[in-house]
Design a protein around this motif. Structure first.
Motif, short mmCIF file in Angstrom:
data_model
loop_
_atom_site.label_atom_id
_atom_site.label_comp_id
_atom_site.label_asym_id
_atom_site.label_seq_id
_atom_site.Cartn_x
_atom_site.Cartn_y
_atom_site.Cartn_z
N GLU A 1 0.79 -1.25 -0.07
CA GLU A 1 -0.14 0.03 -0.23
C GLU A 1 0.85 0.98 -0.05
O GLU A 1 1.62 1.31 0.83
CB GLU A 1 -0.71 -0.06 1.15
CG GLU A 1 -1.80 1.22 1.28
CD GLU A 1 -2.97 1.11 0.49
OE1 GLU A 1 -3.26 2.21 -0.06
OE2 GLU A 1 -3.24 0.14 0.04
N ILE A 2 0.78 2.08 -0.97
CA ILE A 2 1.28 3.30 -1.02
C ILE A 2 0.50 4.45 -1.04
O ILE A 2 1.09 5.64 -1.05
CB ILE A 2 2.45 3.48 -2.37
CG1 ILE A 2 1.59 3.36 -3.58
CG2 ILE A 2 3.42 2.20 -2.34
CD1 ILE A 2 2.30 3.59 -4.84
N ASP A 3 -0.75 4.59 -0.79
CA ASP A 3 -1.65 5.64 -0.80
C ASP A 3 -1.24 6.84 0.26
O ASP A 3 -1.23 7.73 -0.03
CB ASP A 3 -3.06 5.40 -0.32
CG ASP A 3 -3.68 4.33 -1.68
OD1 ASP A 3 -3.02 3.92 -2.56
OD2 ASP A 3 -4.94 4.09 -1.73
N ASP A 4 -0.86 6.30 1.57
CA ASP A 4 -0.37 7.16 2.54
C ASP A 4 0.69 8.07 2.26
O ASP A 4 0.80 9.05 2.47
CB ASP A 4 -0.19 6.32 3.96
CG ASP A 4 -1.46 5.70 4.29
OD1 ASP A 4 -2.50 6.34 4.10
OD2 ASP A 4 -1.31 4.94 5.59
N PHE A 5 1.62 7.26 1.42
CA PHE A 5 2.91 8.00 1.09
C PHE A 5 2.59 9.01 0.02
O PHE A 5 3.37 9.96 0.28
CB PHE A 5 3.93 7.05 0.66
CG PHE A 5 5.25 7.50 0.70
CD1 PHE A 5 5.97 7.72 1.93
CD2 PHE A 5 5.85 8.05 -0.42
CE1 PHE A 5 7.23 8.27 1.93
CE2 PHE A 5 7.22 8.49 -0.38
CZ PHE A 5 7.87 8.73 0.86
N ILE A 6 1.56 8.96 -0.84
CA ILE A 6 1.23 9.80 -1.88
C ILE A 6 0.75 10.88 -1.29
O ILE A 6 0.92 11.99 -1.67
CB ILE A 6 0.32 8.94 -2.95
CG1 ILE A 6 1.39 7.98 -3.88
CG2 ILE A 6 -0.31 10.14 -3.79
CD1 ILE A 6 0.39 7.53 -4.80
N TYR A 7 0.00 10.60 -0.27
CA TYR A 7 -0.85 11.69 0.46
C TYR A 7 0.34 12.59 1.19
O TYR A 7 0.19 13.94 1.40
CB TYR A 7 -1.66 11.22 1.62
CG TYR A 7 -2.64 11.98 2.56
CD1 TYR A 7 -3.64 12.71 2.01
CD2 TYR A 7 -2.07 12.36 3.64
CE1 TYR A 7 -4.25 13.51 2.55
CE2 TYR A 7 -2.69 13.29 4.44
CZ TYR A 7 -3.89 14.02 3.90
OH TYR A 7 -4.52 14.75 4.58
N PHE A 8 1.17 11.90 1.76
CA PHE A 8 2.35 12.52 2.54
C PHE A 8 3.06 13.43 1.46
O PHE A 8 3.39 14.47 1.82
CB PHE A 8 3.05 11.51 2.86
CG PHE A 8 4.46 12.05 3.57
CD1 PHE A 8 4.58 12.82 4.77
CD2 PHE A 8 5.80 12.20 2.85
CE1 PHE A 8 5.62 13.40 5.26
CE2 PHE A 8 6.96 12.49 3.54
CZ PHE A 8 6.87 13.22 4.78
N LEU A 9 3.19 13.03 0.19
CA LEU A 9 4.10 13.74 -0.86
C LEU A 9 3.26 15.08 -1.47
O LEU A 9 3.94 15.82 -2.02
CB LEU A 9 4.44 12.94 -1.87
CG LEU A 9 5.39 11.82 -1.78
CD1 LEU A 9 5.55 11.01 -2.83
CD2 LEU A 9 6.81 12.27 -1.25
#
Length: 426
Positions: A107-115
């Motif tokens: 899952e990378i959704d949280d990281f895209i949100y962070f960026l």
């Protein structure tokens, strides 16, 4: 006590030198290091311990989570992402995630949100054949200037207002619809570079990108139209057009007034002539194309060849021409039962007044090839070099080759500088 000298002096000074470097110097050093090595600098001193957490550019790839016997690489990846989210300070403006060979799909959704608020350059190369559905958060990254997506699916929300600062977009193996793709491109008003490599068949798309200078398309499509690209300089169109009976080059290139380089390989498609339709001699306008690369073309009388000759007549300023010729004996005769060797009258009104170099690949000395070379030499007043790939011709007996070379050497030439060179490009 005697003062330290030599090696002892250097050893006593080094820790202080490293610790006392200015922050901007440390940042400059860290930005040049791979992410893994940058993290390792945390052991140098207290000042360096978390300095890597302020890097504005990060690259995460397989070198960070090499599989150990007691640790699944997907688990290791999640740990790294978790640490970055927890420890990182300040913005990340450039981020590359290369997990093509990762078996799992984390899952990378949280990281895209962070960026999302600061990212300018984003590269996502995701596991092959997984088609990760990117979150709608991606379309809120308003600072994006470069976006590179591999092996994912994108469906932007209806409220998407566009990437106002995006200048380059690369989509490779991305799943989407023709409508959404059109919409995405048209919502990038500053887009200068566009590369599309599709993994599935697309319906017709219109490219509306007034600032576009480079366009590359690879894949299968029913039709394509460069609708609004007045600044386009280079175009590479490679793949298959499914509905080639409706192929209209006049419509495809209508707005390409600045086009200088064109590579075309839609020629493996099956061209079917509509009843009563005749390919025009030339387009209703001329284009400023200076370089034209044709891949996999058969120089026999055919509906397909008529389209190519139409383009050539519409490029009056052409300086460089390259053709990769299909063996006449291997061409698909089922496509057009009336195919026959190229006739001189077919080449009428075809001149090369600015042509400097011509490269002919996969040459076998066929009748049509010889006819085209003869015509070109007689209608190219400034030609300097004709390069012929003799790789396949070398399979012929020596006397056959010598006969072909002699014929070509005796063809009339309008250019006193024209030189014929035979090469083997294998």
């Amino acid at each position: 006590m005697m003062p330290p000298t030599g090696r002892e002096c250097c050893q006593s000074l080094m820790p202080d030198l490293i610790s006392n470097l200015p922050h901007n110097v440390i940042d400059a050093i860290l930005i040049l290091l791979p992410c893994k090595d940058a993290v390792r600098t945390s052991v140098l001193s207290k000042k360096w311990r978390y300095h890597w957490c302020r890097r504005t550019e990060l690259t995460l790839d397989g070198s960070l989570w090499k599989q150990r016997e007691d640790l699944n690489p997907t688990v290791r990846f999640r740990e790294i992402i978790s640490q970055l989210l927890t420890l990182h300070e300040g913005p990340i403006t450039k981020f590359t995630l290369d997990i093509v060979h990762l078996k799992g799909l984390p899952e990378i959704d949280d990281f895209i949100y962070f960026l999302r608020n600061h990212i300018q350059d984003l590269v996502l190369r995701l596991p092959l054949r997984k088609q990760y559905a990117l979150p709608s958060t991606l379309f809120t990254c308003s600072q994006l200037r470069h976006l590179n997506l591999h092996s994912c699916s994108i469906y932007h929300p209806s409220a998407f207002e566009g990437f106002d600062k995006l200048i380059s977009l690369e989509l490779c193996g991305v799943s989407t619809s023709s409508e959404l793709l059109e919409s995405l491109i048209s919502h990038c008003p500053l887009l200068e570079q566009l590369e599309l490599s599709t993994s599935e068949d697309l319906d017709m798309i219109e490219i509306n990108a007034p600032m576009l200078r480079f366009f590359s398309f690879t894949g299968n499509i029913s039709s394509i139209c460069l609708k609004n690209v007045p600044r386009l300089v280079e175009a590479f169109l490679l793949g298959d057009i499914e509905q080639t009976e409706s192929l209209d080059f006049a419509k495809i290139f209508e707005s390409c007034s600045a086009l200088k380089q064109l590579s075309l390989d839609f020629l493996s498609s099956e061209f079917v002539a509509e009843e009563g339709y005749k390919v025009p001699k030339r387009l209703p306008y001329n284009l400023n194309v200076r370089r034209f690369d044709l891949l996999d073309i058969s120089l026999v009388e055919s509906y397909k060849l008529s389209h190519i000759l139409c383009l050539l007549r519409s490029f009056p300023y052409l300086e460089y021409l390259e053709m990769q010729v299909i063996d006449e004996d291997d061409s698909d005769t089922d496509e057009d039962e009336d195919e026959e060797s190229l006739q001189p009258e077919t080449l009428s009104e075809l001149t090369f007044n600015h042509l400097v170099e011509f490269q002919l690949g996969s040459f076998i000395g066929g009748t049509s090839e010889m006819q085209f070379i003869k015509h070109l030499l007689a209608n190219s007043p400034v030609l300097e070099i004709l390069v012929i790939n003799r790789q396949f011709l070398d399979k012929e007996p020596l006397d056959t080759r010598e006969e072909i070379f002699t014929k070509i050497s005796n063809f009339p030439r309008t250019s006193p500088k024209a030189e014929i060179v035979y090469k083997d490009f294998s």
